[in-house]
Design a protein around this motif. Structure first.
Motif, mmCIF file in Angstrom:
data_model
loop_
_atom_site.group_PDB
_atom_site.id
_atom_site.type_symbol
_atom_site.label_atom_id
_atom_site.label_comp_id
_atom_site.label_asym_id
_atom_site.label_seq_id
_atom_site.Cartn_x
_atom_site.Cartn_y
_atom_site.Cartn_z
ATOM 1 N N ASP A 476 0.771 -1.249 0.000
ATOM 2 C CA ASP A 476 0.000 0.000 0.000
ATOM 3 C C ASP A 476 0.799 1.295 0.000
ATOM 4 O O ASP A 476 0.273 2.336 -0.375
ATOM 5 C CB ASP A 476 -0.924 0.027 1.232
ATOM 6 C CG ASP A 476 -1.855 -1.154 1.262
ATOM 7 O OD1 ASP A 476 -2.481 -1.424 0.228
ATOM 8 O OD2 ASP A 476 -1.947 -1.818 2.316
ATOM 9 N N ASP A 477 2.044 1.259 0.466
ATOM 10 C CA ASP A 477 2.740 2.519 0.702
ATOM 11 C C ASP A 477 4.201 2.395 0.251
ATOM 12 O O ASP A 477 5.083 2.093 1.057
ATOM 13 C CB ASP A 477 2.669 2.876 2.190
ATOM 14 C CG ASP A 477 3.075 4.314 2.479
ATOM 15 O OD1 ASP A 477 3.824 4.898 1.675
ATOM 16 O OD2 ASP A 477 2.632 4.856 3.524
ATOM 17 N N PRO A 478 4.483 2.636 -1.031
ATOM 18 C CA PRO A 478 5.852 2.476 -1.542
ATOM 19 C C PRO A 478 6.879 3.336 -0.801
ATOM 20 O O PRO A 478 8.010 2.880 -0.567
ATOM 21 C CB PRO A 478 5.739 2.892 -3.006
ATOM 22 C CG PRO A 478 4.295 2.677 -3.349
ATOM 23 C CD PRO A 478 3.532 2.981 -2.105
ATOM 24 N N ALA A 479 6.502 4.555 -0.435
ATOM 25 C CA ALA A 479 7.452 5.432 0.260
ATOM 26 C C ALA A 479 7.799 4.869 1.628
ATOM 27 O O ALA A 479 8.971 4.830 2.031
ATOM 28 C CB ALA A 479 6.868 6.841 0.388
ATOM 29 N N TRP A 480 6.779 4.434 2.356
ATOM 30 C CA TRP A 480 7.007 3.813 3.666
ATOM 31 C C TRP A 480 7.848 2.555 3.501
ATOM 32 O O TRP A 480 8.771 2.310 4.291
ATOM 33 C CB TRP A 480 5.658 3.493 4.304
ATOM 34 C CG TRP A 480 5.708 2.800 5.636
ATOM 35 C CD1 TRP A 480 5.897 1.473 5.862
ATOM 36 C CD2 TRP A 480 5.567 3.399 6.938
ATOM 37 N NE1 TRP A 480 5.884 1.185 7.206
ATOM 38 C CE2 TRP A 480 5.677 2.349 7.889
ATOM 39 C CE3 TRP A 480 5.351 4.689 7.378
ATOM 40 C CZ2 TRP A 480 5.561 2.579 9.258
ATOM 41 C CZ3 TRP A 480 5.239 4.907 8.751
ATOM 42 C CH2 TRP A 480 5.351 3.875 9.669
ATOM 43 N N PHE A 481 7.551 1.751 2.491
ATOM 44 C CA PHE A 481 8.279 0.508 2.274
ATOM 45 C C PHE A 481 9.757 0.777 2.028
ATOM 46 O O PHE A 481 10.621 0.064 2.558
ATOM 47 C CB PHE A 481 7.668 -0.250 1.088
ATOM 48 C CG PHE A 481 8.214 -1.640 0.918
ATOM 49 C CD1 PHE A 481 7.918 -2.636 1.817
ATOM 50 C CD2 PHE A 481 9.048 -1.942 -0.154
ATOM 51 C CE1 PHE A 481 8.409 -3.922 1.665
ATOM 52 C CE2 PHE A 481 9.555 -3.214 -0.322
ATOM 53 C CZ PHE A 481 9.234 -4.211 0.590
ATOM 54 N N ARG A 482 10.067 1.795 1.267
ATOM 55 C CA ARG A 482 11.483 2.125 1.018
ATOM 56 C C ARG A 482 12.189 2.520 2.307
ATOM 57 O O ARG A 482 13.392 2.286 2.458
ATOM 58 C CB ARG A 482 11.580 3.274 0.003
ATOM 59 C CG ARG A 482 11.283 2.849 -1.437
ATOM 60 C CD ARG A 482 11.687 3.932 -2.420
ATOM 61 N NE ARG A 482 10.898 5.160 -2.236
ATOM 62 C CZ ARG A 482 9.739 5.398 -2.828
ATOM 63 N NH1 ARG A 482 9.211 4.492 -3.655
ATOM 64 N NH2 ARG A 482 9.093 6.537 -2.619
ATOM 65 N N GLN A 483 11.457 3.111 3.255
ATOM 66 C CA GLN A 483 12.058 3.526 4.521
ATOM 67 C C GLN A 483 12.317 2.351 5.456
ATOM 68 O O GLN A 483 13.260 2.385 6.245
ATOM 69 C CB GLN A 483 11.143 4.526 5.237
ATOM 70 C CG GLN A 483 11.091 5.909 4.606
ATOM 71 C CD GLN A 483 10.180 6.828 5.398
ATOM 72 O OE1 GLN A 483 9.066 6.475 5.782
ATOM 73 N NE2 GLN A 483 10.658 8.038 5.666
ATOM 74 N N HIS A 484 11.462 1.327 5.380
ATOM 75 C CA HIS A 484 11.498 0.274 6.399
ATOM 76 C C HIS A 484 11.895 -1.100 5.881
ATOM 77 O O HIS A 484 11.960 -2.054 6.658
ATOM 78 C CB HIS A 484 10.134 0.189 7.087
ATOM 79 C CG HIS A 484 9.749 1.441 7.820
ATOM 80 N ND1 HIS A 484 10.245 1.753 9.064
ATOM 81 C CD2 HIS A 484 8.944 2.476 7.465
ATOM 82 C CE1 HIS A 484 9.748 2.917 9.457
ATOM 83 N NE2 HIS A 484 8.967 3.380 8.512
#
Length: 823
Positions: A476-484
């Motif tokens: 759901d959240d590519p930006a969050w995924f890149r962070q974590h």
């Protein structure tokens, strides 16, 4: 003002509420510091948490707290693994009813109710233990989000040709009535009757066969010998038979004699039955030699119709009757009891069978090299644990079986067209979905609308292996995924390397072509008094964590949990718990003493070393700097035990036993540079110790910080304050050497006083210290501290005429006692 005594039973719950109300451990998505994400094990909802959980989770929490104080934005979620067989068995045991005896919907409702109650209890204990989890990120492996992630993973793997279904020999637990994966099989050594009996050759001669499983005779399809075994070379291509009317549908079992290099000529008679299936070797022979399939055991662990008059009997009863029949026929040639390794289901201890069933698999056997390669891109702590992972991968014999014939779990998002047999997968926007309750909203490609839903559920590891994807919001959240993703740290016990670690690496490789985490930290086990692993399933967790916490304090329990290095097992230790309590008491007493000496400390001077610093002060700062440097380095490497040991040594020996005794008279003065220097040094040393110990002992350090240091240091909590640093000008090897000389003098005085029967605080008339010219200025500068700690009226220094490099232990210290009337 700090009270006389620290009452942990009042303080710990109060501080836990304070942290919860203040959201002290909340992850800040909008912050600016580097992110540190922890993929922590979701405890299985299969009983109550025990001391072993406290042991391993505390170790992870120390790292989380350390990283937070280092300025990193720590995402520390907690999940609960509440789908799959372990939870099903827990529910069945609790409600005293089998799932097979209930309506599916009724049983699943019982599961939901009991798991929610149990998980709330888990959270309550983990909060009381003071895990610095952000509970806003609590998750469940049976939640809609987890189901959606697991189902999306399955669909992607199927579409990539990585997931497949197959009717094939599968590891099967007759008690749990489900297929299991290779990783869920444990080896167990048990006494077993090893029987040698006779098949007969066409010429009537006996062919001895040795077996531990005569109940599989009805499923015998061949006899194998080693191709180089000259005893049987002439028999290849012949058949052997045995009268079997008493234990088979057939009057006689007649099978071919074949050769295969897997036969061990030295085991038994050197001639081996191949039955479908007794073990993995039988499976291999069946495939290699294209043998027929004869199934003598069913999914409930009972004999099939193939066993003739024994049909319906449990295997153990059938074995007994078959041996009795063989004896009556005079076919038993030899019997002995041996220690035999058998495979058992790790969940229930039931011996596993190999049954031909339809299951879902994920391909892994063709990716062994890649799986080993990607494992080497992860930092393993301890490093030697990586070898366990590699050995597991190298010795894999089966693809990963992910289907289970149970009720509680994530359904496979698929249907099979009854008209043409094609598999139809759910669409992404339909997830999560239960095909047993919902039909696809579209026709098959053949135009038919009649579908057979997939009735199996996924293995619990098929969901748990998605935890980095789940907390990373993969879908759901590519930006969050890149962070974590990849996560910074995976923390887990060493016994689930072959399951949780391996399966997570598989999913990360297939979905992201990347490692799931940068580092994996393996914990050992908390052991029972019998030095066996404490576990819910074994029921040997007699030490209730809540009772220990209420009796001894959470800090003391955490102290025990961090007393050994990562990966090491250790028994529960009342002595270690007591040492933790003593450390808490000593911290309290040291801070109470300091409180009376630091009340007039000027906050504006804390960043600058004051005038009047004596060698004693410089020595302690140098030792503090070394301690900070060492502890920081070890914690960055994940060795919390080594870091804590060094901090403790500094606190007990350098600070309390020596420095405070040396500078006590200065601290009691009303004013002066010497007092201010001792105040300044004591403040930094004691605050540094509290911060260095805060990850281990969160309650006592917070209570002392709020009660004494907060007004100067300024953070809302010690756990959100800055980790101590060692300024370059504190790192002073010369000051350390000079301090060691002072301590040697002090030890010499104490030793001589003890030999003379004088108390440590007994007065002296004088001290005569023989030293070198190079050491004289330092000793003269420190003479007021030496006079105070030794309680001597004056000190005389004797300088040797020639410089010498004698060891400090050779420094000459002579005591002069006061006159008798002044004693």
């Amino acid at each position: 003002m700090l009270p006389n005594r620290y009452h942990f039973r009042e303080a710990e719950p109060r501080l836990a509420r304070l942290w919860a109300d203040a959201n002290t451990y909340a992850f800040d998505p909008a912050g600016s510091g580097p992110i540190y994400t922890i993929d922590t094990p979701p405890p299985t909802v299969s009983g109550t948490l025990h001391i072993g959980h406290c042991f391993s989770y505390t170790q992870t929490d120390v790292i989380a707290r350390f990283q937070r104080m280092r300025g990193r934005r720590v995402l520390y979620p907690m999940g609960f693994d509440d789908n799959g067989l372990p939870t099903e068995r827990f529910v069945e045991k609790t409600i005293k009813r089998k799932a097979t005896e209930m309506d599916r919907a009724e049983f699943l409702a019982q599961c939901r109710s009991l798991t929610q109650e149990t998980e709330d209890g888990f959270e309550s204990l983990l909060r009381r233990l003071s895990l610095s989890v952000d509970w806003d990120y609590r998750y469940s492996t049976l939640s809609p989000e987890a189901q959606r992630t697991s189902q999306a993973s399955f669909i992607q793997l199927y579409q990539a040709g990585r997931a497949y279904d197959q009717v094939a020999p599968t590891l099967w637990c007759p008690d749990c009535r489900t297929a299991i994966a290779q990783a869920e099989q444990d080896d167990q050594m048990l006494p077993t009757l090893f029987t040698t009996f006779a098949f007969h050759l066409p010429d009537g001669q006996a062919l001895p066969i040795a077996t531990t499983r005569p109940e599989l005779l009805a499923a015998c399809v061949a006899i194998f010998v080693h191709p180089q075994d000259q005893r049987y070379a002439s028999l290849l291509g012949l058949t052997a038979r045995i009268a079997s009317k008493a234990f088979s549908q057939q009057e006689t079992i007649e099978v071919p004699i074949l050769a295969d290099e897997l036969v061990d000529p030295a085991k038994g008679s050197g001639a081996v039955m191949c039955c479908t299936f007794g073990d993995s070797t039988d499976v291999r022979w069946w495939r290699t030699h294209q043998l027929p399939l004869r199934a003598a055991i069913d999914r409930a662990g009972r004999m099939t119709a193939l066993a003739g008059p024994l049909a319906g009997l449990p295997t153990a009863a059938a074995r007994k009757l078959i041996l009795q029949n063989l004896a009556e026929q005079g076919l038993i040639l030899h019997q002995e009891t041996i220690e035999h390794t058998i495979g058992v289901h790790e969940r229930c201890g039931t011996p596993v069978e190999y049954l031909q069933t339809r299951q879902w698999f994920i391909r892994v056997l063709d990716q062994k090299e890649r799986l080993i390669e990607i494992g080497r891109q992860i930092r393993w702590n301890p490093e030697y644990m990586r070898i366990r992972y590699e050995h597991w991968v190298e010795n894999l014999q089966w693809d990963w079986c992910i289907s289970r014939q149970r009720f509680l779990g994530v359904p496979f998002p698929a249907w099979t067209c009854r008209a043409c047999g094609e598999l139809l997968l759910a669409e992404q926007d339909e997830l999560p979905i239960d095909p047993r309750q919902t039909n696809p909203g579209r026709a098959c490609r053949c135009g038919a609308m009649d579908f057979e839903p997939e009735m199996d559920v996924m293995d619990t590891w098929a969901t748990s292996s998605c935890t980095p994807l789940l907390i990373g919001r993969w879908l759901d959240d590519p930006a969050w995924f890149r962070q974590h993703f990849p996560a910074s740290l995976r923390a887990q016990a060493h016994d689930i390397i072959r399951t949780w670690a391996f399966y997570t690496i598989v999913k990360a490789l297939y979905h992201c072509d990347a490692v799931p985490w940068k580092e994996i930290m393996l914990s050992g086990h908390g052991l029972s008094s019998e030095r066996t692993k404490v576990s819910k399933s074994k029921g040997n967790g007699s030490l209730d964590p809540t009772t220990v916490i209420e009796q001894e304090s959470a800090d003391a329990l955490r102290y025990w949990a961090t007393s050994v290095k990562p990966g090491q097992d250790t028994p529960f230790s009342p002595e270690s718990i007591a040492n933790g309590r003593r450390l808490v008491t000593k911290l309290w007493n040291a801070c109470r003493f300091a409180e009376g000496r630091l009340h007039d400390l000027d906050a504006s001077t804390l960043s600058t070393i004051p005038a009047g610093m004596l060698p004693t002060d410089h020595w302690l700062l140098a030792r503090l700097a070394q301690t900070i440097t060492f502890a920081t380095r070890e914690l960055e490497q994940g060795d919390y035990a080594a870091a804590r040991m060094e901090v403790e040594r500094f606190f007990w020996s350098d600070l309390c036993d020596n420095y405070l005794e040396l500078v006590k008279s200065r601290l009691y003065q009303d004013e002066g540079d010497g007092r201010r220097a001792a105040q300044w040094t004591l403040y930094h040393a004691l605050l540094g110790v509290l911060k260095l110990l805060a990850p281990y002992l969160p309650f006592i350090t917070e209570e002392l910080y709020l009660g004494l240091f907060q007004s100067w240091d300024g953070a809302a909590s010690i756990h959100t304050s800055a980790w101590p640093t060692a300024p370059a000008d504190w790192l002073d090897p010369q000051a350390e050497r000079e301090g060691q000389l002072l301590l040697e003098i002090l030890r010499s005085v104490r030793r001589q006083k003890a030999e003379l029967g004088i108390s440590v605080g007994g007065p002296l008339e004088s001290l005569r210290i023989t030293t070198s010219a190079a050491s004289l200025p330092m000793l003269q500068a420190a003479s007021s501290d030496l006079q105070s700690v030794t309680r001597t009226r004056y000190i005389e220094f004797i300088v040797v005429s020639e410089p010498h490099e004698e060891p400090l232990s050779q420094t000459l210290v002579e005591l002069t006692l006061p006159p008798i009337h002044s004693m």
